[in-house]
Design a protein around this motif. Structure first.
Motif, mmCIF file in Angstrom:
data_model
loop_
_atom_site.group_PDB
_atom_site.id
_atom_site.type_symbol
_atom_site.label_atom_id
_atom_site.label_comp_id
_atom_site.label_asym_id
_atom_site.label_seq_id
_atom_site.Cartn_x
_atom_site.Cartn_y
_atom_site.Cartn_z
ATOM 1 N N UNK A 145 -31.839 3.332 -3.447
ATOM 2 C CA UNK A 145 -30.857 4.325 -3.111
ATOM 3 C C UNK A 145 -29.327 4.070 -3.943
ATOM 4 N N UNK A 146 -28.685 4.989 -4.586
ATOM 5 C CA UNK A 146 -27.522 4.649 -5.295
ATOM 6 C C UNK A 146 -26.332 4.506 -3.884
ATOM 7 N N UNK A 147 -26.372 4.989 -2.825
ATOM 8 C CA UNK A 147 -25.841 4.825 -1.631
ATOM 9 C C UNK A 147 -26.722 4.502 -0.693
ATOM 10 N N UNK A 148 -26.659 3.341 -0.035
ATOM 11 C CA UNK A 148 -27.725 2.932 0.951
ATOM 12 C C UNK A 148 -27.580 3.850 2.210
ATOM 13 N N UNK A 149 -26.048 4.357 2.421
ATOM 14 C CA UNK A 149 -26.158 5.172 3.633
ATOM 15 C C UNK A 149 -26.107 6.594 3.285
ATOM 16 N N UNK A 150 -26.471 6.895 2.235
ATOM 17 C CA UNK A 150 -26.672 8.175 1.796
ATOM 18 C C UNK A 150 -27.894 8.835 1.856
ATOM 19 N N UNK A 151 -28.168 10.100 1.478
ATOM 20 C CA UNK A 151 -29.463 10.688 1.913
ATOM 21 C C UNK A 151 -30.756 10.226 1.280
ATOM 22 N N UNK A 152 -31.875 10.738 1.615
ATOM 23 C CA UNK A 152 -33.054 10.135 0.933
ATOM 24 C C UNK A 152 -33.739 11.252 0.088
ATOM 25 N N UNK A 153 -32.770 11.574 -0.606
ATOM 26 C CA UNK A 153 -33.270 12.881 -1.675
ATOM 27 C C UNK A 153 -32.491 12.604 -3.203
ATOM 28 N N UNK A 154 -33.069 13.338 -3.987
ATOM 29 C CA UNK A 154 -32.262 13.243 -5.309
ATOM 30 C C UNK A 154 -30.838 14.103 -4.934
ATOM 31 N N UNK A 155 -29.762 13.807 -5.632
ATOM 32 C CA UNK A 155 -29.387 12.577 -6.654
ATOM 33 C C UNK A 155 -29.321 11.099 -6.052
ATOM 34 N N UNK A 156 -29.355 11.016 -4.927
ATOM 35 C CA UNK A 156 -29.019 9.542 -4.238
ATOM 36 C C UNK A 156 -30.471 9.050 -4.492
ATOM 37 N N UNK A 157 -31.407 9.315 -4.833
ATOM 38 C CA UNK A 157 -32.702 8.782 -4.997
ATOM 39 C C UNK A 157 -33.270 9.290 -6.411
ATOM 40 N N UNK A 172 -43.974 12.400 -16.721
ATOM 41 C CA UNK A 172 -42.684 13.147 -16.096
ATOM 42 C C UNK A 172 -41.725 12.295 -16.761
ATOM 43 N N UNK A 173 -40.289 12.944 -16.911
ATOM 44 C CA UNK A 173 -39.202 12.496 -17.206
ATOM 45 C C UNK A 173 -37.916 13.057 -16.403
ATOM 46 N N UNK A 174 -37.232 12.165 -15.841
ATOM 47 C CA UNK A 174 -36.127 12.473 -14.843
ATOM 48 C C UNK A 174 -34.739 11.802 -15.326
ATOM 49 N N UNK A 175 -33.587 12.453 -15.080
ATOM 50 C CA UNK A 175 -32.372 11.924 -15.516
ATOM 51 C C UNK A 175 -31.504 11.825 -14.343
ATOM 52 N N UNK A 176 -30.488 10.831 -14.306
ATOM 53 C CA UNK A 176 -29.552 10.777 -13.004
ATOM 54 C C UNK A 176 -28.340 10.375 -13.867
#
Length: 204
Positions: A145-157, A172-176
């Protein structure tokens, strides 16, 4: 009632976000390797609900949040790190021939991840996530997770999704927009219909 374009976008993101929360619960923290690979995995309610929310192209059409065919694959970006998937003891039955490669690239524009696999069940849907530990540590441990206290969904994961082709291949290819730095240690793949059965892991 007429729905404008922005409302449609918000609705789509809400659907993906709801589904992705269930994905975390499935791939989650039960990675001790105690799952019996010979047992027949039971489809989860989350998997069924997620499948219902997909278009005819499977996860490939989910607004690029889990697969963006228009994005430049990570293996075509200078400096990309290449990793080979290793099969996990938690893999579901019938997947002993699965194999593949993952790439992770970081640029000033953020992070790109690409996975390619062979030996999959034709037509089956698969999920992938960046994980915070190496494969040897609890099969990748929890999701990165980019933010440990953030949501468990993209874009935080960083989530990937794809449907295996008739020849058993999938990509598959994804970008963030954010860089993972060295905090994302691995990527884990599992069947969407058996989220607790981690199939393969690759260390970056």
């Amino acid at each position: 009632m007429k729905i404008n374009g922005s409302d449609r976008w918000r609705t789509a993101v809400a659907v993906v976000g709801f589904a992705a929360v269930g994905v975390l619960a499935g791939c989650g923290d039960d990675s001790s390797g105690t799952t019996d690979a010979d047992a027949t995995p039971e489809p989860s309610a989350t998997a069924s609900a997620m499948s219902d929310n997909m278009d005819s192209d499977g996860m490939d059409g989910m607004d690029g949040m889990m697969n963006d065919p228009s994005a430049t694959p990570a293996d075509q970006i200078d400096g990309a790190v290449e990793a080979t998937f290793a099969l996990l003891d938690t893999r579901p039955p019938g997947t002993d021939d699965a194999a593949g490669t993952a790439w992770l690239a970081q640029t000033d524009d953020g992070t790109t991840v690409t996975v390619t696999m062979t030996g999959l069940e034709p037509g089956a849907q698969y999920m992938g996530h960046l994980h915070a530990q190496e494969c040897a540590a609890d099969n990748g441990g929890p999701h990165f997770k980019f933010d440990e206290s953030g949501p468990e969904t993209p874009p935080n994961e960083v989530h990937l999704g794809f449907t295996a082709a008739t020849d058993g291949t999938g990509t598959a290819t994804v970008t963030n927009e954010q860089q993972v730095g060295d905090a994302a240690k691995s990527v884990v793949i599992h069947p969407m219909e058996a989220m607790d059965n981690r199939l393969a892991c690759a260390d970056f």
